[in-house]
Design a protein around this motif. Structure first.
Motif, PDB file in Angstrom:
ATOM      1  N   ILE A 562      41.140  40.190  39.300  1.00 29.14           N
ATOM      2  CA  ILE A 562      41.037  39.176  40.358  1.00 29.14           C
ATOM      3  C   ILE A 562      41.636  39.711  41.652  1.00 29.14           C
ATOM      4  CG2 ILE A 562      41.808  36.891  41.092  1.00 29.14           C
ATOM      5  CD1 ILE A 562      41.672  36.008  38.171  1.00 29.14           C
ATOM      6  N   ALA A 563      42.786  40.390  41.535  1.00 33.01           N
ATOM      7  CA  ALA A 563      43.428  40.949  42.734  1.00 33.01           C
ATOM      8  C   ALA A 563      42.524  41.994  43.383  1.00 33.01           C
ATOM      9  CB  ALA A 563      44.774  41.566  42.348  1.00 33.01           C
ATOM     10  N   HIS A 564      41.896  42.859  42.578  1.00 28.87           N
ATOM     11  CA  HIS A 564      40.998  43.872  43.138  1.00 28.87           C
ATOM     12  C   HIS A 564      39.770  43.210  43.771  1.00 28.87           C
ATOM     13  CE1 HIS A 564      43.510  46.867  41.492  1.00 28.87           C
ATOM     14  NE2 HIS A 564      43.009  46.909  40.265  1.00 28.87           N
ATOM     15  N   ALA A 565      39.262  42.160  43.133  1.00 29.39           N
ATOM     16  CA  ALA A 565      38.090  41.461  43.686  1.00 29.39           C
ATOM     17  C   ALA A 565      38.437  40.816  45.023  1.00 29.39           C
ATOM     18  CB  ALA A 565      37.592  40.410  42.700  1.00 29.39           C
ATOM     19  N   ASP A 566      39.648  40.256  45.125  1.00 31.30           N
ATOM     20  CA  ASP A 566      40.076  39.667  46.392  1.00 31.30           C
ATOM     21  C   ASP A 566      40.156  40.734  47.482  1.00 31.30           C
ATOM     22  OD1 ASP A 566      40.227  37.197  45.202  1.00 31.30           O
ATOM     23  OD2 ASP A 566      42.405  37.256  44.899  1.00 31.30           O
ATOM     24  N   GLN A 567      40.647  41.942  47.118  1.00 32.48           N
ATOM     25  CA  GLN A 567      40.719  43.030  48.087  1.00 32.48           C
ATOM     26  C   GLN A 567      39.332  43.502  48.516  1.00 32.48           C
ATOM     27  OE1 GLN A 567      43.691  45.303  45.611  1.00 32.48           O
ATOM     28  NE2 GLN A 567      44.491  45.846  47.643  1.00 32.48           N
ATOM     29  N   SER A 568      38.372  43.404  47.589  1.00 28.49           N
ATOM     30  CA  SER A 568      37.013  43.851  47.907  1.00 28.49           C
ATOM     31  C   SER A 568      36.293  42.878  48.829  1.00 28.49           C
ATOM     32  CB  SER A 568      36.193  44.023  46.625  1.00 28.49           C
ATOM     33  OG  SER A 568      35.798  42.766  46.090  1.00 28.49           O
ATOM     34  N   GLY A 569      36.691  41.598  48.772  1.00 29.19           N
ATOM     35  CA  GLY A 569      36.003  40.580  49.559  1.00 29.19           C
ATOM     36  C   GLY A 569      34.643  40.214  49.011  1.00 29.19           C
ATOM     37  N   ASP A 570      34.294  40.695  47.816  1.00 33.25           N
ATOM     38  CA  ASP A 570      32.995  40.427  47.218  1.00 33.25           C
ATOM     39  C   ASP A 570      33.058  39.089  46.481  1.00 33.25           C
ATOM     40  OD1 ASP A 570      30.987  40.567  44.847  1.00 33.25           O
ATOM     41  OD2 ASP A 570      30.331  42.198  46.162  1.00 33.25           O
ATOM     42  N   ALA A 571      32.325  38.092  46.981  1.00 28.07           N
ATOM     43  CA  ALA A 571      32.408  36.738  46.429  1.00 28.07           C
ATOM     44  C   ALA A 571      31.914  36.683  44.982  1.00 28.07           C
ATOM     45  CB  ALA A 571      31.607  35.776  47.305  1.00 28.07           C
ATOM     46  N   PHE A 572      30.837  37.401  44.704  1.00 21.95           N
ATOM     47  CA  PHE A 572      30.299  37.380  43.338  1.00 21.95           C
ATOM     48  C   PHE A 572      31.301  37.973  42.361  1.00 21.95           C
ATOM     49  CE2 PHE A 572      27.914  39.372  39.842  1.00 21.95           C
ATOM     50  CZ  PHE A 572      27.238  38.265  39.340  1.00 21.95           C
TER      51      PHE A 572
END
Length: 825
Positions: A562-572
């Motif tokens: 989740i933390a990496h996804a938040d850093q990526s900014g990728d909503a999906f």
């Protein structure tokens, strides 16, 4: 090319039975001595209908293949193939059984299915193709010979407890199925004990011992060496009766030392040679190499040919041999060929064959030996491969580079079928050994085998189901499978190859092995700050850890995703990773937090794709699983005659909501032609809803209950080739058959689920299986019946796994079962 064994004929001349071209005849011993006891044992195995699989196990060079070919020649062909209706053989020999060797049964399975008249050899998962082949084999009294399967087994150095087990799903499925039921005999040779079928009473294993002294004396006398029997015994003792070493040393003494038997002492064998596979052969070959090198052009030409054999893991094709001999010469390796006529090269090949250092496609081959594939014993190939790589690294790479170019240029750009791809898989290996890893990856693996990068590259895997063959190709890019990708690959591509390896290992059910490349790929993505890749990697790792029952690690990695996804900014990716974390928490028993994360994921889904207001595919399936949990518990309480923990109205309302969701997402999946797995999982959710409703509404049995979603789910998961989801479908099918009163079918589904879960290993599924079996046995016993299952023992197995792995989702169901089964003793 291969040679046909002569087929038996009736007195009127008609052929009796159907016989495939043999791949073993080139390995036949020119002169065979001893092994009378073993020949008799194979005779007995063929005659005994209670023996389905007979395996010969011994070190390389002891004579397993020669024994099998001698038995075929003297006990089968000479007697008109008694009782044989079908014959098929295959040789898997490469250069050993170390961890760096990755071999696939894909081509064998494809060719065997074709031979036994399967309508579509590419259909189904690798496991299913193996089972289907077994079914075709057992329709006749078939003699099936599988020679040298050790490259497909975990080596004895494996640290995960898998030593001797098959890595290849198709071959494992075939052998286990034949061990259960076989009208003929499957004859197997290997360097390793075959652990997968050791518990079957229908299998026999014979460890092939050293060559007897009497046979060694007969062999040496046949070679006309000069010396006493006492001297032969001393040599035999020094070589520990190793057949290949005795044969090659005898040939060397005959050719180069005036047939003087006493000269064997010059080689200097030690006791350590007896403790390592093939070491004595390596010492003999070193002496042989030295003698050839010191001779005239003819002998040196023989040595040059032997050195070329070290470039291959299989027979050297005429085209490859011609490419290596062509100008310009490869310095230090092929100069002699450019100054030699074809008749000189053929004469050298002939001499090597006569001295049993090489073999070709059969003694009756009528053409030029330069037009037939030639082969050498794996230990001989292994010796020259190591020697060339160590002493002449530039020539080693240049030769592999030439073979890479030859195979790339002489193979259709994108050939059809697994047999068509075989030269390209071989090209990948040669390209990597040449140091041309990036070129082999981009121009061959990606463009010509996968036929496109990313999701577009699906030909070999999705169209042909060649996951094992792909994995063998991917292994060539690793310096140390599955830890380190070659630095000759750019860093971004190294991360992708780690992912490729992990995906294929996971798809093949080799879950523990998949952990390492998956974690390495994640660490590389974090180091490169590829946050979307890191988010995907951490999410995939968490899913795998759930399957392996490593729930604390799964929760930790899911939170990190989740933390990496938040850093990526990728909503999906943010949505997906919330559901991954929610599922890990759900399995751990942290239901409240899991529900919060599922709800947040659906909110993100609605923001990202407002046209799809529900979680779908695997995220939607996991959310429905969370929603269904109280209803599933209620269904089991009903079956066990216990009071319901939740109000029936609440349970039924929950079922209605899950049904609405799954029906909607199934329609989306079909309309948008999404993955087979997504469709199958929606069918599975609807099957579970219908089954729970039936259990809550009516008493057992319910023979008229008809839930087509059950079959659709299992069939769809099989078609998707996702073995780590199949136990879910099989457990639902188990309960469905039980509710209908079809107990035998229920147990059959559960047995298959257990076999898959044990292979993984998938301990949470194993816990579910033991818990289900215990509860079903208790239900039958409460009604005065018997199920031939020890409910208490099964419950104990379930309890241990649930508690050991912190499988909190099942704590209350386990307590219910313990109360019910404990009270019924």
């Amino acid at each position: 090319m291969s040679q046909n064994f002569p087929a038996p004929r009736s007195r009127h001349g008609e052929v009796q039975g159907i016989f495939a071209p043999s791949r073993l005849t080139r390995h036949a011993a020119r002169n065979f001595f001893g092994r009378e006891q073993e020949l008799e044992l194979i005779d007995q195995a063929w005659a005994d209908s209670g023996i389905h699989v007979f395996s010969l196990v011994a070190w390389g060079g002891v004579g397993k293949t020669a024994l099998v070919t001698e038995w075929l020649a003297t006990r089968m062909i000479a007697k008109g193939w008694p009782g044989v209706e079908r014959y098929f053989d295959w040789s898997f020999y490469s250069q050993g059984t170390g961890e760096s060797r990755q071999t696939s049964s894909a081509l064998f399975i494809h060719d065997a299915l074709n031979f036994f008249d399967d309508p579509d050899p590419t259909l189904g998962t690798e496991w299913e193709r193996g089972e289907r082949l077994a079914e075709l084999v057992r329709r006749h009294k078939t003699l099936l010979v599988l020679d040298g399967i050790e490259p497909l087994q975990y080596p004895p150095t494996d640290r995960s407890g898998q030593a001797g087990r098959l890595k290849d799903q198709a071959l494992e499925s075939l052998l286990q199925s034949l061990a259960q039921d076989n009208n003929g005999l499957c004859l197997v040779t290997s360097r390793e004990h075959l652990a997968n079928i050791e518990s079957y009473p229908t299998q026999r294993e014979h460890k092939l011992d050293k060559l007897t002294l009497d046979a060694a004396i007969r062999l040496i006398r046949h070679l006309q060496l000069i010396g006493t029997d006492t001297e032969i015994e001393a040599m035999w003792e020094a070589l520990d009766g190793h057949t290949l070493s005795i044969l090659q040393l005898g040939r060397l003494l005959s050719r180069g030392f005036g047939k003087d038997l006493r000269k064997w002492r010059e080689i200097g064998f030690t006791k350590a040679d007896k403790l390592h596979q093939g070491r004595s052969t390596m010492r003999v070959m070193a002496k042989y190499e030295s003698w050839l090198l010191s001779g005239d052009k003819e002998r040196q030409l023989e040595l040059a040919i032997l050195r070329l054999m070290g470039l291959f893991e299989k027979p050297m094709s005429p085209g490859c041999f011609e490419a290596l001999r062509a100008s310009p010469a490869i310095a230090g390796l092929t100069e002699l060929f450019t100054d030699s006529e074809n008749f000189e090269v053929e004469a050298a090949v002939t001499t090597l064959i006569e001295n049993e250092l090489l073999s070709h496609e059969g003694e009756d081959y009528a053409g030029s030996l330069l037009e037939a594939p030639i082969d050498a014993h794996p230990l001989i190939r292994e010796y020259f491969a190591a020697q060339l790589k160590r002493d002449q690294p530039e020539a080693f790479q240049a030769a592999h580079s030439r073979l890479f170019d030859h195979l790339c240029e002489n193979t259709p750009h994108r050939p059809d079928g697994i047999d068509g791809l075989a030269p390209l898989y071989e090209a990948v290996t040669h390209g990597c050994l040449a140091g041309r890893h990036q070129e082999a990856c981009d121009k061959v693996y990606l463009d010509r085998i996968l036929r496109g990068a990313g999701r577009d590259g699906v030909y070999s895997t999705k169209k042909l189901g060649a996951i094992g063959a792909d994995l063998a190709a991917v292994a060539a890019f690793f310096d140390e499978p599955w830890r380190e990708v070659s630095p000759n690959i750019i860093e971004a591509a190294r991360a992708w190859l780690l992912s490729e390896a992990a995906f294929r290992l996971r798809a093949l059910g080799r879950l523990i092995e998949a952990l390492q490349p998956m974690r390495a790929g994640l660490e590389m993505a974090v180091r490169l700050k590829y946050w979307k890749n890191a988010a995907q990697g951490a999410s995939n790792l968490s899913e795998l850890e759930v399957t392996l029952g490593r729930l604390p690690d799964a929760v930790t990695d899911a939170r990190q995703s989740i933390a990496h996804a938040d850093q990526s900014g990728d909503a999906f990716q943010q949505m997906v990773n919330h559901t991954t974390a929610a599922d890990a928490l759900h399995q751990s028993g942290q239901r409240m937090e899991a529900g919060t994360l599922f709800a947040e994921a659906e909110r993100l889904q609605q923001e990202h794709q407002p046209q799809f207001d529900l979680l779908y595919s695997l995220p939607g399936f996991n959310y429905c699983g969370w929603l269904l949990a109280p209803a599933e518990q209620a269904a089991w309480q009903q079956l066990l005659n216990q009071p319901l923990s939740n109000l029936e109205s609440q349970v039924l309302d929950g079922l209605a909501e899950v049904e609405r969701r799954a029906s909607t997402t199934l329609r989306w999946a079909i309309d948008n032609r999404v993955s087979l797995l997504s469709i199958a999982l929606d069918h599975l959710t609807l099957a579970r809803v219908g089954l729970i409703r039936a259990i809550l509404a009516n008493a057992l049995p319910q023979p008229t209950l008809d839930l087509p979603h059950v079959a659709a789910a299992v069939k769809g998961i099989r078609a998707a080739g996702t073995m780590d989801h199949l136990p879910r479908g099989l457990l639902t099918a188990t309960l469905y058959r039980f509710v209908r009163g079809e107990h035998a079918l229920a147990l059959k589904h559960m047995t298959e689920a257990q076999q898959i879960a044990e292979r993984g290993p998938m301990p949470l599924y194993l816990a579910d299986i033991h818990l289900t079996r215990a509860r079903l046995a208790a239900i039958v016993r409460a009604k005065g019946g018997r199920m031939n299952v020890d409910a208490i023992a099964e419950l104990a197995q379930a309890a241990q796994r649930i508690r050991d792995h912190g499988y909190g989702r099942r704590y209350q169901e386990l307590a219910d079962a313990e109360a019910a089964i404990g009270g019924s003793r």
